[in-house]
Enzyme design. Structure first.
Site, short mmCIF file in Angstrom:
data_model
loop_
_atom_site.label_atom_id
_atom_site.label_comp_id
_atom_site.label_asym_id
_atom_site.label_seq_id
_atom_site.Cartn_x
_atom_site.Cartn_y
_atom_site.Cartn_z
N THR A 187 0.90 -1.18 -0.04
CA THR A 187 -0.06 -0.13 0.08
C THR A 187 0.82 1.21 0.29
O THR A 187 0.47 2.30 -0.54
CB THR A 187 -0.84 0.17 1.40
OG1 THR A 187 -1.81 -1.18 1.08
CG2 THR A 187 -1.85 1.35 1.60
N ASP A 202 -0.25 -6.61 5.01
CA ASP A 202 -0.93 -7.64 5.35
C ASP A 202 -0.05 -8.85 5.91
O ASP A 202 -0.73 -9.62 6.61
CB ASP A 202 -1.52 -8.15 3.88
CG ASP A 202 -2.77 -7.24 3.44
OD1 ASP A 202 -3.01 -6.34 4.29
OD2 ASP A 202 -3.34 -7.32 2.30
N1 ASP Z 1 -2.61 -4.65 0.16
C1 ASP Z 1 -1.70 -4.48 0.88
C2 ASP Z 1 -0.61 -5.36 1.02
O1 ASP Z 1 0.14 -5.40 0.04
C3 ASP Z 1 -1.83 -4.00 2.20
C4 ASP Z 1 -1.05 -2.95 2.84
O2 ASP Z 1 0.11 -2.64 2.51
O3 ASP Z 1 -1.46 -2.46 3.67
O4 ASP Z 1 -0.29 -6.05 1.89
#
Ligand code: ASP
Length: 322
Positions: A10, A87
Site C-alpha cells: 500500500t 498484510d
Molecule cells: N494490500 C496491501 C499489501 O500489500 C495492504 C497494505 O500494504 O497495507 O499487503
C-alpha cells in the site's frame, strides 16, 4: 549509510485512474522523495526488490530480501529499511528475524493509507523507520517493525485491524519503544536467539485452525497433498475436539506437528487439562508445543527447521527456546 529495500504494498500503491483501486506502482526512489528531511539520516541506497502486494510474497522472496540485506550490510550499510505491504508484515519480519545474523537492524515498515488518500501514513512511517535504522540503540535487536511511531519486535508484532493506522501491536507485551520528536526511544530489550538457516528446499507446512464442530477430516489429507509439517491452532490453551484426536495421532506418525493457540497471545498450557482433545493428551501423543508463538509464526519456525533437516528433538528444543 542506510540501505532501503522497496517491495511494493500500500505504501507504494496508487490508483491507475480516477475510480479504480490502488496497485503497487511507486518506486522506492519515489517514496523517498515524498519524505521531507530524509537526507538528514545520512546517505540512502535504494534497491527496488520487487513491486508486489504482500500477500503474493513467497518464502523464497523473503530469502532474496535477506540475502540483499546481508550483502548491503557487508558492504558497509549501518542499517536496512524494508518497505512492504502490511498484510504479511508479521510473517515476513519474523522470518527475517529468525534468519538475521548481523547486529545491524532491519526495520520493516509499510502504510495503511495509500499515497492518494488524505492522511497517508507512508511518509511518516518511512521517516520513523529510517530514524530507527540509523540509531545505535537499535543494534542487536534483530528485526523491528516500525509504524505509527511505535517500534515493535518482529517476534511479537501482529496486525490486528483491517484499516486502522494503529493496527500493529505486540499482544501481551507491547512495543519495545516509540519514535518521539524524530528520536527512537527504545525502552525494552528483546532477547535474541542464534540465527537459523533456511535450507535450499522450502518445505510446505500446513496451518490448520480448530473450529467449532470440525471433525478434523482435512488432516488426513495433508501428507497426500505433500505437506512436510503441520501447525495446529487449537482453541484456548491448545485444545481440539475429541473427534479430531485420531487424525492427529496419525498425523504425528507422518510429520512434525506443532500445537499453537488460536487466541493470539499467551503461553500454551502443558499440564492443566487431561480430557480427550486436551493439551496434555495432544502433547503426550507427540505434538510439539509452540510455547508463546502464534500459529503464523510457529509455521515459519517449523518450516525453517524442517528445511535444515532438524530432528524431532531439535525441533522441540528450538520451540522451547523461542
Ligand atoms: N494490500 C496491501 C499489501 O500489500 C495492504 C497494505 O500494504 O497495507 O499487503
Amino acid at each position: 549509510m542506510i540501505a532501503y529495500l522497496a517491495t511494493g504494498g500500500t505504501i507504494a500503491s496508487i490508483p491507475a485512474a480516477e475510480g479504480s483501486g490502488a496497485v503497487p506502482t511507486l518506486t522506492g526512489a519515489d517514496l523517498l522523495a515524498s519524505v521531507p528531511g530524509i537526507g538528514d539520516v545520512g546517505a540512502v541506497e535504494v534497491h527496488q526488490m520487487m513491486q508486489r502486494p504482500s500477500a503474493s510474497f513467497t518464502l523464497a522472496d523473503v530469502r532474496t530480501v535477506l540475502r540483499t540485506a546481508q550483502e548491503v550490510v557487508d558492504a558497509g550499510a549501518s542499517g536496512v529499511v524494508v518497505s512492504q505491504g502490511t498484510d504479511t508484515i508479521e510473517e515476513v519480519a519474523y522470518l527475517l528475524d529468525l534468519l538475521w545474523d548481523r547486529p545491524e537492524p532491519i526495520v520493516v515498515t509499510g502504510a495503511m493509507r495509500h499515497p492518494g488518500l488524505p492522511g497517508a501514513d507512508g511518509p511518516a512511517n518511512l521517516s520513523a523507520s529510517f530514524q530507527v535504522a540509523s540509531s545505535l540503540s537499535a543494534r542487536d535487536l534483530g528485526v523491528l517493525v516500525v509504524l505509527n511511531d511505535e517500534i515493535h519486535a518482529a517476534r511479537f508484532v501482529h496486525k490486528s485491524n483491517i484499516a486502522a493506522p494503529d493496527t500493529f501491536g505486540s499482544p501481551g507485551f507491547g512495543p519495545l519503544g516509540y519514535v518521539v520528536e524524530s528520536t527512537p526511544r527504545l525502552r525494552l530489550l528483546v532477547s535474541r536467539n542464534p540465527a537459523l538457516s533456511l535450507g535450499p528446499d522450502i518445505p510446505p507446512v500446513a496451518l490448520w485452525r480448530m473450529v467449532l464442530g470440525d471433525d478434523g477430516r482435512a488432516l488426513s489429507k495433508l501428507q497426500t497433498l505433500g505437506y512436510e509439517g503441520a501447525v495446529i491452532e487449537g482453541a484456548g490453551g491448545g485444545h481440539v475436539s475429541a473427534d479430531t484426536v485420531p487424525f492427529l495421532r496419525d498425523l504425528v506418525t507422518e510429520m512434525p506437528v506443532v500445537l499453537a493457540s488460536r487466541t493470539g497471545s499467551g503461553e500454551m498450557l502443558r499440564s492443566t487439562y487431561q480430557y480427550s482433545g486436551s493439551e496434555m493428551e495432544l502433547l503426550d501423543a507427540g505434538l510439539i508445543s509452540a510455547g508463546s508463538l502464534d500459529g503464523l509464526k510457529a509455521r515459519l519456525l517449523l518450516t525453517v527447521l524442517i528445511s535444515a533437516g532438524a530432528s524431532r528433538e531439535e525441533i522441540e528444543r528450538e520451540f522451547a527456546l523461542r
